[in-house]
Design a protein around this motif. Structure first.
Motif, PDB file in Angstrom:
ATOM      1  N   LEU A  54      58.158  65.415  23.147  1.00  0.00           N
ATOM      2  CA  LEU A  54      58.248  65.575  24.596  1.00  0.00           C
ATOM      3  C   LEU A  54      57.926  66.999  25.012  1.00  0.00           C
ATOM      4  CD1 LEU A  54      61.560  63.635  25.242  1.00  0.00           C
ATOM      5  CD2 LEU A  54      59.365  63.046  26.278  1.00  0.00           C
ATOM      6  N   ASP A  55      57.136  67.121  26.084  1.00  0.00           N
ATOM      7  CA  ASP A  55      56.942  68.410  26.712  1.00  0.00           C
ATOM      8  C   ASP A  55      58.069  68.630  27.716  1.00  0.00           C
ATOM      9  OD1 ASP A  55      55.731  70.803  27.079  1.00  0.00           O
ATOM     10  OD2 ASP A  55      53.894  70.039  27.975  1.00  0.00           O
ATOM     11  N   SER A  56      58.079  69.777  28.361  1.00  0.00           N
ATOM     12  CA  SER A  56      59.185  70.135  29.253  1.00  0.00           C
ATOM     13  C   SER A  56      59.317  69.208  30.447  1.00  0.00           C
ATOM     14  CB  SER A  56      59.007  71.581  29.742  1.00  0.00           C
ATOM     15  OG  SER A  56      57.757  71.728  30.401  1.00  0.00           O
ATOM     16  N   ASP A  57      58.232  68.500  30.809  1.00  0.00           N
ATOM     17  CA  ASP A  57      58.282  67.585  31.952  1.00  0.00           C
ATOM     18  C   ASP A  57      58.390  66.128  31.525  1.00  0.00           C
ATOM     19  OD1 ASP A  57      55.792  67.276  30.872  1.00  0.00           O
ATOM     20  OD2 ASP A  57      54.706  67.366  32.779  1.00  0.00           O
ATOM     21  N   ALA A  58      58.847  65.885  30.298  1.00  0.00           N
ATOM     22  CA  ALA A  58      59.033  64.534  29.750  1.00  0.00           C
ATOM     23  C   ALA A  58      57.713  63.811  29.501  1.00  0.00           C
ATOM     24  CB  ALA A  58      59.936  63.687  30.642  1.00  0.00           C
ATOM     25  N   LEU A 129      64.888  58.804  29.665  1.00  0.00           N
ATOM     26  CA  LEU A 129      63.770  58.791  28.724  1.00  0.00           C
ATOM     27  C   LEU A 129      63.632  57.441  28.022  1.00  0.00           C
ATOM     28  CD1 LEU A 129      64.321  62.309  27.117  1.00  0.00           C
ATOM     29  CD2 LEU A 129      62.737  61.696  28.961  1.00  0.00           C
ATOM     30  N   GLU A 130      64.205  56.406  28.599  1.00  0.00           N
ATOM     31  CA  GLU A 130      64.225  55.103  27.924  1.00  0.00           C
ATOM     32  C   GLU A 130      62.818  54.596  27.601  1.00  0.00           C
ATOM     33  OE1 GLU A 130      67.465  52.135  28.378  1.00  0.00           O
ATOM     34  OE2 GLU A 130      65.965  51.130  29.618  1.00  0.00           O
ATOM     35  N   MET A 131      61.923  54.586  28.601  1.00  0.00           N
ATOM     36  CA  MET A 131      60.558  54.120  28.350  1.00  0.00           C
ATOM     37  C   MET A 131      59.809  55.059  27.420  1.00  0.00           C
ATOM     38  SD  MET A 131      59.655  51.194  29.359  1.00  0.00           S
ATOM     39  CE  MET A 131      57.948  51.480  28.945  1.00  0.00           C
ATOM     40  N   ARG A 132      60.061  56.372  27.554  1.00  0.00           N
ATOM     41  CA  ARG A 132      59.374  57.326  26.685  1.00  0.00           C
ATOM     42  C   ARG A 132      59.776  57.109  25.224  1.00  0.00           C
ATOM     43  NH1 ARG A 132      56.785  56.878  29.893  1.00  0.00           N
ATOM     44  NH2 ARG A 132      56.365  58.097  31.764  1.00  0.00           N
ATOM     45  N   LEU A 133      61.042  56.758  25.000  1.00  0.00           N
ATOM     46  CA  LEU A 133      61.508  56.495  23.641  1.00  0.00           C
ATOM     47  C   LEU A 133      60.771  55.298  23.052  1.00  0.00           C
ATOM     48  CD1 LEU A 133      63.481  57.131  21.342  1.00  0.00           C
ATOM     49  CD2 LEU A 133      65.175  55.705  22.509  1.00  0.00           C
ATOM     50  N   LEU A 134      60.668  54.224  23.820  1.00  0.00           N
ATOM     51  CA  LEU A 134      59.930  53.038  23.360  1.00  0.00           C
ATOM     52  C   LEU A 134      58.468  53.376  23.087  1.00  0.00           C
ATOM     53  CD1 LEU A 134      61.040  49.952  25.504  1.00  0.00           C
ATOM     54  CD2 LEU A 134      61.248  50.260  23.033  1.00  0.00           C
ATOM     55  N   GLU A 135      57.844  54.062  24.035  1.00  0.00           N
ATOM     56  CA  GLU A 135      56.427  54.395  23.891  1.00  0.00           C
ATOM     57  C   GLU A 135      56.185  55.322  22.706  1.00  0.00           C
ATOM     58  OE1 GLU A 135      55.207  54.281  28.660  1.00  0.00           O
ATOM     59  OE2 GLU A 135      55.591  56.182  27.653  1.00  0.00           O
ATOM     60  N   GLY A 136      57.023  56.351  22.597  1.00  0.00           N
ATOM     61  CA  GLY A 136      56.808  57.352  21.555  1.00  0.00           C
ATOM     62  C   GLY A 136      56.950  56.774  20.161  1.00  0.00           C
ATOM     63  N   PRO A 172      56.879  41.203  19.368  1.00  0.00           N
ATOM     64  CA  PRO A 172      56.980  42.562  18.826  1.00  0.00           C
ATOM     65  C   PRO A 172      56.313  43.579  19.754  1.00  0.00           C
ATOM     66  CG  PRO A 172      55.145  41.426  17.821  1.00  0.00           C
ATOM     67  CD  PRO A 172      55.791  40.428  18.742  1.00  0.00           C
ATOM     68  N   LEU A 173      56.585  44.854  19.498  1.00  0.00           N
ATOM     69  CA  LEU A 173      55.932  45.947  20.204  1.00  0.00           C
ATOM     70  C   LEU A 173      54.577  46.236  19.590  1.00  0.00           C
ATOM     71  CD1 LEU A 173      58.995  48.322  20.420  1.00  0.00           C
ATOM     72  CD2 LEU A 173      57.608  47.737  22.411  1.00  0.00           C
ATOM     73  N   ASN A 174      53.621  46.637  20.433  1.00  0.00           N
ATOM     74  CA  ASN A 174      52.346  47.156  19.946  1.00  0.00           C
ATOM     75  C   ASN A 174      51.827  48.155  20.971  1.00  0.00           C
ATOM     76  OD1 ASN A 174      50.943  45.682  22.026  1.00  0.00           O
ATOM     77  ND2 ASN A 174      51.088  43.867  20.731  1.00  0.00           N
ATOM     78  N   ARG A 175      50.631  48.639  20.773  1.00  0.00           N
ATOM     79  CA  ARG A 175      50.126  49.708  21.651  1.00  0.00           C
ATOM     80  C   ARG A 175      49.799  49.255  23.065  1.00  0.00           C
ATOM     81  NH1 ARG A 175      47.145  54.900  19.076  1.00  0.00           N
ATOM     82  NH2 ARG A 175      48.762  55.371  17.547  1.00  0.00           N
ATOM     83  N   GLN A 176      49.893  47.964  23.326  1.00  0.00           N
ATOM     84  CA  GLN A 176      49.727  47.514  24.707  1.00  0.00           C
ATOM     85  C   GLN A 176      50.804  48.090  25.621  1.00  0.00           C
ATOM     86  OE1 GLN A 176      47.739  45.398  26.802  1.00  0.00           O
ATOM     87  NE2 GLN A 176      46.199  45.951  25.263  1.00  0.00           N
ATOM     88  N   ILE A 177      51.931  48.526  25.054  1.00  0.00           N
ATOM     89  CA  ILE A 177      52.973  49.131  25.882  1.00  0.00           C
ATOM     90  C   ILE A 177      52.500  50.442  26.481  1.00  0.00           C
ATOM     91  CG2 ILE A 177      54.136  50.449  24.059  1.00  0.00           C
ATOM     92  CD1 ILE A 177      56.785  49.653  25.339  1.00  0.00           C
ATOM     93  N   GLY A 178      51.531  51.085  25.829  1.00  0.00           N
ATOM     94  CA  GLY A 178      50.954  52.310  26.364  1.00  0.00           C
ATOM     95  C   GLY A 178      51.772  53.542  26.040  1.00  0.00           C
ATOM     96  N   ILE A 179      51.360  54.655  26.629  1.00  0.00           N
ATOM     97  CA  ILE A 179      52.039  55.940  26.436  1.00  0.00           C
ATOM     98  C   ILE A 179      51.877  56.772  27.710  1.00  0.00           C
ATOM     99  CG2 ILE A 179      49.987  56.974  25.362  1.00  0.00           C
ATOM    100  CD1 ILE A 179      51.925  58.601  23.575  1.00  0.00           C
ATOM    101  N   ASN A 180      52.949  57.408  28.117  1.00  0.00           N
ATOM    102  CA  ASN A 180      52.957  58.171  29.373  1.00  0.00           C
ATOM    103  C   ASN A 180      52.516  57.306  30.549  1.00  0.00           C
ATOM    104  OD1 ASN A 180      53.840  60.697  28.332  1.00  0.00           O
ATOM    105  ND2 ASN A 180      51.778  61.078  27.555  1.00  0.00           N
TER     106      ASN A 180
END
Length: 327
Positions: A54-58, A129-136, A172-180
């Motif tokens: 994570l950067d300073s702005d999440a 940061l719930e979604m960021r945790l999943l994405e990361g 299951p999870l895959n990269r379709q969830i995306g990032i940021n």
């Protein structure tokens, strides 16, 4: 970008030409002297992995680091997730995602499906940061070619909803969830496709490449997808002269075997015929993440170019190591 299991070689020179303090447009069309990028210490020997922090702005930023060579995929995943734990961050100024006391109790891989079982401490993350945790987590572990999808557990409990805000977890999870992805990603997964575009961010005098996933209509053609990537690079770029200042024209765009052939108009060059290296790198990373191409034959007004100048060879995107940090 998928990380292949191969020994780390010396990082190829990506940025060349004389670099001014505030200059963001660097690479020349004609060959020139190269300059190192993203280096904080001398390079080491080993294998490359990406660690999502994570950067300073999440904002999630994937950093490329070197680890001991010869580790199997499960061992690499354990190391990556350890580096993504609060208090274990290997990059100065970046923050971990996983709670500091969490333990990865089980990590198993079978037929492309990775199962991760965390200790009870996994429940006590920052809810913002719930979604960021999943994405990361998903982005980090699916970098490996052997991992196609992920199941998350707390102990023996399969996570179908996140503990804090009850965000649904695709199973299951895959990269379709995306990032940021700053939309409600999960609610759109069933009726849209993900398009991941890399933009640039300046931090401590360095150019960082940051992925951002957008939801787009299903069944876009190849040309429509490339057009959307270029349009979003114009909006997201923080360079001095983003594409929006001079819209590009796609002269040709087609697939040749497993390679993308892309011919763009000369607006990708400045008045001195210099290639916008950060922008080209962002484009290449975006084409790889969104369309899966590992090789691109890039042309400007019919002349084949790459990051080393005028050259007839296609660009191997897998040789790019964005945001590389040497420990």
């Amino acid at each position: 970008m998928k990380i292949k299991t191969e020994t780390c070689k010396q990082m190829a020179a990506l940025i060349f030409g004389a670099v001014a303090v505030a200059a963001y447009l660097m690479t020349v069309l004609l060959p020139s002297q190269s300059a190192p990028t993203q280096t904080v210490s001398a390079p080491g020997e080993g294998d490359l992995v990406q660690v999502v922090l994570l950067d300073s702005d999440a904002t999630l930023i994937p950093y490329t680091l070197t680890i001991e060579s010869g580790l199997d995929t499960v061992a690499r995943i354990r190391k990556v997730l350890d580096w993504m734990t609060i208090g274990h961050e290997p990059v100065q100024g970046a923050r971990g995602l996983l709670p500091s006391a969490v333990r990865l109790e089980q990590c198993s891989l079978s037929s492309g499906q990775l199962s991760l079982s965390f200790s009870e401490e996994f429940r006590y993350y920052d809810p913002k940061l719930e979604m960021r945790l999943l994405e990361g987590i998903t982005w980090a572990v699916t970098q490996f070619e052997e991992v196609e999808e992920v199941l998350l557990y707390i102990g023996d409990e399969l996570l179908t909803h996140m503990p804090q805000l009850a965000t649904p977890v695709p199973v299951p999870l895959n990269r379709q969830i995306g990032i940021n992805n700053f939309e409600n990603t999960v609610s759109h997964l069933h009726d849209s496709d993900s398009l991941t575009v890399f933009y640039t961010r300046q931090k401590q005098g360095q150019t960082l490449y940051v992925p951002k996933t957008l939801r787009v209509s299903r069944n876009l053609t190849l040309l429509e997808t490339v057009e959307r990537i270029l349009a979003d690079l114009s909006v997201l770029s923080q360079l001095n002269q983003p594409l929006a200042a001079s819209p590009l024209q796609i002269l040709a765009c087609y697939q040749q075997e497993e390679m993308l052939v892309l011919d763009l108009s000369g607006e990708i060059l400045d008045e001195e015929k210099k290639v916008n290296e950060p922008l080209v790198t962002s484009l290449l990373l975006s084409l790889n993440s969104s369309l899966g191409f590992e090789k691109v034959l890039l042309k400007v007004d019919g002349v084949t170019v790459n990051l080393n100048g005028v050259n007839d060879d296609p660009i191997d995107i897998t040789s790019l190591n964005p945001n590389q940090v040497f420990l």
